[in-house]
Design a protein around this motif. Structure first.
Motif, PDB file in Angstrom:
ATOM      1  N   VAL A  81       0.858  -1.181   0.000  1.00  0.00           N
ATOM      2  CA  VAL A  81       0.000   0.000   0.000  1.00  0.00           C
ATOM      3  C   VAL A  81       0.896   1.234   0.000  1.00  0.00           C
ATOM      4  CG1 VAL A  81      -1.870   1.226   1.161  1.00  0.00           C
ATOM      5  CG2 VAL A  81      -1.700  -1.266   1.349  1.00  0.00           C
ATOM      6  N   VAL A  82       0.610   2.159  -0.884  1.00  0.00           N
ATOM      7  CA  VAL A  82       1.420   3.365  -0.980  1.00  0.00           C
ATOM      8  C   VAL A  82       0.564   4.573  -0.608  1.00  0.00           C
ATOM      9  CG1 VAL A  82       0.899   3.804  -3.432  1.00  0.00           C
ATOM     10  CG2 VAL A  82       3.039   4.641  -2.451  1.00  0.00           C
ATOM     11  N   LEU A  83       1.175   5.527   0.080  1.00  0.00           N
ATOM     12  CA  LEU A  83       0.521   6.814   0.341  1.00  0.00           C
ATOM     13  C   LEU A  83       0.966   7.750  -0.767  1.00  0.00           C
ATOM     14  CD1 LEU A  83      -1.187   8.568   2.327  1.00  0.00           C
ATOM     15  CD2 LEU A  83       1.003   9.316   3.299  1.00  0.00           C
ATOM     16  N   GLU A  84       0.053   8.044  -1.692  1.00  0.00           N
ATOM     17  CA  GLU A  84       0.455   8.821  -2.856  1.00  0.00           C
ATOM     18  C   GLU A  84      -0.615   9.806  -3.289  1.00  0.00           C
ATOM     19  OE1 GLU A  84       2.413  10.058  -4.812  1.00  0.00           O
ATOM     20  OE2 GLU A  84       4.277   9.029  -4.356  1.00  0.00           O
ATOM     21  N   SER A  85      -0.179  10.716  -4.127  1.00  0.00           N
ATOM     22  CA  SER A  85      -1.063  11.733  -4.684  1.00  0.00           C
ATOM     23  C   SER A  85      -2.016  11.109  -5.695  1.00  0.00           C
ATOM     24  CB  SER A  85      -0.220  12.820  -5.358  1.00  0.00           C
ATOM     25  OG  SER A  85      -1.008  13.604  -6.213  1.00  0.00           O
ATOM     26  N   THR A  86      -3.299  11.392  -5.536  1.00  0.00           N
ATOM     27  CA  THR A  86      -4.268  10.889  -6.520  1.00  0.00           C
ATOM     28  C   THR A  86      -4.089  11.568  -7.870  1.00  0.00           C
ATOM     29  OG1 THR A  86      -5.892  12.504  -5.696  1.00  0.00           O
ATOM     30  CG2 THR A  86      -5.972  10.273  -4.767  1.00  0.00           C
ATOM     31  N   LEU A  87      -3.413  12.726  -7.882  1.00  0.00           N
ATOM     32  CA  LEU A  87      -3.109  13.378  -9.153  1.00  0.00           C
ATOM     33  C   LEU A  87      -2.073  12.565  -9.920  1.00  0.00           C
ATOM     34  CD1 LEU A  87      -3.368  15.980 -10.989  1.00  0.00           C
ATOM     35  CD2 LEU A  87      -1.314  16.780  -9.807  1.00  0.00           C
ATOM     36  N   LEU A  88      -1.002  12.174  -9.257  1.00  0.00           N
ATOM     37  CA  LEU A  88       0.041  11.405  -9.922  1.00  0.00           C
ATOM     38  C   LEU A  88      -0.420   9.979 -10.254  1.00  0.00           C
ATOM     39  CD1 LEU A  88       3.322  12.446  -8.068  1.00  0.00           C
ATOM     40  CD2 LEU A  88       2.271  13.421 -10.112  1.00  0.00           C
ATOM     41  N   ALA A  89      -1.322   9.444  -9.451  1.00  0.00           N
ATOM     42  CA  ALA A  89      -1.798   8.080  -9.682  1.00  0.00           C
ATOM     43  C   ALA A  89      -3.124   8.049 -10.446  1.00  0.00           C
ATOM     44  CB  ALA A  89      -1.963   7.354  -8.345  1.00  0.00           C
ATOM     45  N   GLU A  90      -3.482   9.156 -11.072  1.00  0.00           N
ATOM     46  CA  GLU A  90      -4.793   9.266 -11.731  1.00  0.00           C
ATOM     47  C   GLU A  90      -4.999   8.201 -12.804  1.00  0.00           C
ATOM     48  OE1 GLU A  90      -6.992  13.240 -12.595  1.00  0.00           O
ATOM     49  OE2 GLU A  90      -5.848  12.732 -14.387  1.00  0.00           O
ATOM     50  N   ARG A  91      -3.966   7.927 -13.589  1.00  0.00           N
ATOM     51  CA  ARG A  91      -4.092   6.944 -14.661  1.00  0.00           C
ATOM     52  C   ARG A  91      -4.361   5.549 -14.092  1.00  0.00           C
ATOM     53  NH1 ARG A  91       0.879   6.277 -18.750  1.00  0.00           N
ATOM     54  NH2 ARG A  91       1.911   6.370 -16.724  1.00  0.00           N
ATOM     55  N   GLU A  92      -3.652   5.173 -13.031  1.00  0.00           N
ATOM     56  CA  GLU A  92      -3.845   3.856 -12.424  1.00  0.00           C
ATOM     57  C   GLU A  92      -5.201   3.760 -11.732  1.00  0.00           C
ATOM     58  OE1 GLU A  92       0.440   4.455 -13.142  1.00  0.00           O
ATOM     59  OE2 GLU A  92      -1.145   5.684 -12.217  1.00  0.00           O
ATOM     60  N   LEU A  93      -5.670   4.866 -11.154  1.00  0.00           N
ATOM     61  CA  LEU A  93      -6.989   4.858 -10.518  1.00  0.00           C
ATOM     62  C   LEU A  93      -8.092   4.742 -11.566  1.00  0.00           C
ATOM     63  CD1 LEU A  93      -6.382   7.640  -7.839  1.00  0.00           C
ATOM     64  CD2 LEU A  93      -6.918   5.244  -7.358  1.00  0.00           C
ATOM     65  N   GLN A  94      -7.953   5.435 -12.672  1.00  0.00           N
ATOM     66  CA  GLN A  94      -8.971   5.363 -13.718  1.00  0.00           C
ATOM     67  C   GLN A  94      -9.033   3.988 -14.368  1.00  0.00           C
ATOM     68  OE1 GLN A  94      -8.003   8.632 -16.356  1.00  0.00           O
ATOM     69  NE2 GLN A  94      -9.083  10.141 -15.091  1.00  0.00           N
ATOM     70  N   SER A  95      -7.888   3.337 -14.509  1.00  0.00           N
ATOM     71  CA  SER A  95      -7.859   2.011 -15.128  1.00  0.00           C
ATOM     72  C   SER A  95      -8.275   0.905 -14.163  1.00  0.00           C
ATOM     73  CB  SER A  95      -6.452   1.715 -15.657  1.00  0.00           C
ATOM     74  OG  SER A  95      -5.531   1.545 -14.585  1.00  0.00           O
ATOM     75  N   GLY A  96      -8.340   1.197 -12.867  1.00  0.00           N
ATOM     76  CA  GLY A  96      -8.701   0.191 -11.877  1.00  0.00           C
ATOM     77  C   GLY A  96      -7.518  -0.596 -11.347  1.00  0.00           C
ATOM     78  N   ARG A  97      -6.305  -0.270 -11.796  1.00  0.00           N
ATOM     79  CA  ARG A  97      -5.128  -0.978 -11.276  1.00  0.00           C
ATOM     80  C   ARG A  97      -4.852  -0.591  -9.826  1.00  0.00           C
ATOM     81  NH1 ARG A  97       0.108  -0.472 -14.034  1.00  0.00           N
ATOM     82  NH2 ARG A  97       0.532  -2.455 -12.982  1.00  0.00           N
ATOM     83  N   LEU A  98      -5.295   0.605  -9.432  1.00  0.00           N
ATOM     84  CA  LEU A  98      -5.194   1.038  -8.043  1.00  0.00           C
ATOM     85  C   LEU A  98      -6.561   1.459  -7.538  1.00  0.00           C
ATOM     86  CD1 LEU A  98      -1.936   3.233  -7.853  1.00  0.00           C
ATOM     87  CD2 LEU A  98      -2.286   0.937  -6.935  1.00  0.00           C
ATOM     88  N   LEU A  99      -6.792   1.213  -6.257  1.00  0.00           N
ATOM     89  CA  LEU A  99      -8.006   1.674  -5.582  1.00  0.00           C
ATOM     90  C   LEU A  99      -7.600   2.472  -4.348  1.00  0.00           C
ATOM     91  CD1 LEU A  99     -10.245  -1.544  -5.689  1.00  0.00           C
ATOM     92  CD2 LEU A  99     -10.259   0.400  -7.264  1.00  0.00           C
ATOM     93  N   ALA A 100      -8.520   3.312  -3.870  1.00  0.00           N
ATOM     94  CA  ALA A 100      -8.306   4.096  -2.650  1.00  0.00           C
ATOM     95  C   ALA A 100      -9.288   3.592  -1.599  1.00  0.00           C
ATOM     96  CB  ALA A 100      -8.498   5.580  -2.928  1.00  0.00           C
ATOM     97  N   PRO A 101      -8.974   2.503  -0.900  1.00  0.00           N
ATOM     98  CA  PRO A 101      -9.961   1.843  -0.034  1.00  0.00           C
ATOM     99  C   PRO A 101     -10.387   2.663   1.175  1.00  0.00           C
ATOM    100  CG  PRO A 101      -7.778   0.911   0.301  1.00  0.00           C
ATOM    101  CD  PRO A 101      -7.675   1.818  -0.885  1.00  0.00           C
ATOM    102  N   LEU A 102      -9.595   3.653   1.583  1.00  0.00           N
ATOM    103  CA  LEU A 102      -9.917   4.419   2.789  1.00  0.00           C
ATOM    104  C   LEU A 102     -10.288   5.867   2.492  1.00  0.00           C
ATOM    105  CD1 LEU A 102      -7.087   3.109   5.145  1.00  0.00           C
ATOM    106  CD2 LEU A 102      -9.467   2.327   5.016  1.00  0.00           C
TER     107      LEU A 102
END
Length: 310
Positions: A239-260
């Motif tokens: 689990v990484v603590l990261e910026s949703t701006l920098l991880a936007e592509r992975e969040l949109q593709s579903g490779r990353l989720l923000a469970p909390l």
């Protein structure tokens, strides 16, 4: 003798004298410079001596067999060569009738995570703009590196340049869908491998404290680039603590989720800034790229601060 040269004196030094000095300094030989410039060695020697007199500098050490640049001569040669090269590039651009490239320096993770995925849209809409990119954690030196823009991570160092805060970023725990299934509350993170990005301004310790929890004393993986930390989390390594701006592509593709994201406190801050010189006549493509960048990021409404309540 005073080694400083006033701006008025510099304007009085003819360009041919600088060209002669460059040839002689590069070759460390008056005779070689004379052959290159189709002049006599005595003409070269006379021109160098006059330049030394006009500037108040000793540029060469002379002996019966050779001439060598002094420390002042070496420094002056470096800057004259840089100036002559810039003039050569300018003439080449005019001769080729090509637009001057827009040179951008940027923080590495911002380049790979946010900028590159959107670059195709900019190139499609502005095919005549020649972009040149460089990415590093150093600051751009506008005086020597000849960059037009710099996107920096963190508060820029004091300078006379224009400084524009970019998007307000949110830091929250991110992980693969498989790991997200077992994370329901912040306390569940104690049982996970936590990925730390060592160069990040806000880190796990601050996030745990913002959520009224004791920070863990051990982290499973550490990286010195956000792009690597994000990639490791997307590959299921933790689990990484990261910026949703920098991880936007992975969040949109579903490779990353923000469970909390909805049951914890996020940390919100302005992570990146656009820095550029205050020029009266900026590059033709400067305003075009700047407008595109700010429009794509959206307004940075808010201030860098602590946690954002759920």
């Amino acid at each position: 003798m005073n080694s400083s040269i006033s701006a008025g004196l510099f304007r009085k030094i003819p360009l041919p004298a600088l060209r002669i000095f460059e040839a002689a300094g590069r070759a460390q030989s008056f005779a070689t410079a004379a052959h290159e410039l189709s002049l006599s060695p005595s003409a070269i020697s006379h021109a160098i001596r006059k330049l030394e007199t006009d500037t108040g500098l000793t540029l060469f050490e002379r002996s019966t067999r050779e001439v060598r640049l002094t420390r002042h001569g070496e420094l002056l040669l470096e800057h004259i060569q840089r100036g002559l090269e810039e003039m050569r590039r300018g003439f080449a651009l005019i001769a080729a009738d090509e637009p001057k490239p827009l040179r951008l320096h940027t923080a590495p993770s911002f380049a790979t995570q946010w900028l590159m995925p959107r670059l195709a849209d900019f190139v499609r809409d502005h095919p005549n703009i020649d972009l040149r990119f460089s990415a590093s954690t150093d600051y751009a030196d506008f005086e020597t590196d000849a960059f037009d823009l710099d996107i920096v991570y963190g508060e820029p160092r004091p300078s006379p340049h224009e400084k524009i805060p970019l998007a307000l970023e949110s830091l929250t725990p991110l992980c693969s869908p498989a790991l997200a299934a077992s994370i329901r509350s912040p306390q569940d993170l104690y049982h996970q491998t936590l990925i730390q990005c060592d160069v990040q301004m806000r880190q796990w310790k601050g996030w745990f404290e913002a959520n009224n929890l004791l920070p863990p004393t051990h982290y499973g993986l550490r990286f010195d680039r956000s792009s690597m930390a994000i990639a490791a989390a997307a590959d299921g390594l933790g689990v990484v603590l990261e910026s949703t701006l920098l991880a936007e592509r992975e969040l949109q593709s579903g490779r990353l989720l923000a469970p909390l994201r909805h049951n914890s406190r996020e940390i919100r801050y302005i992570g990146h800034y656009l820095v550029h010189p205050r020029r009266l006549r900026p590059h033709d493509a400067f305003e075009v790229f700047k407008h595109w960048l700010l429009s794509a990021l959206g307004p940075a409404d808010g201030q860098a601060s602590g946690p954002h309540p759920p």
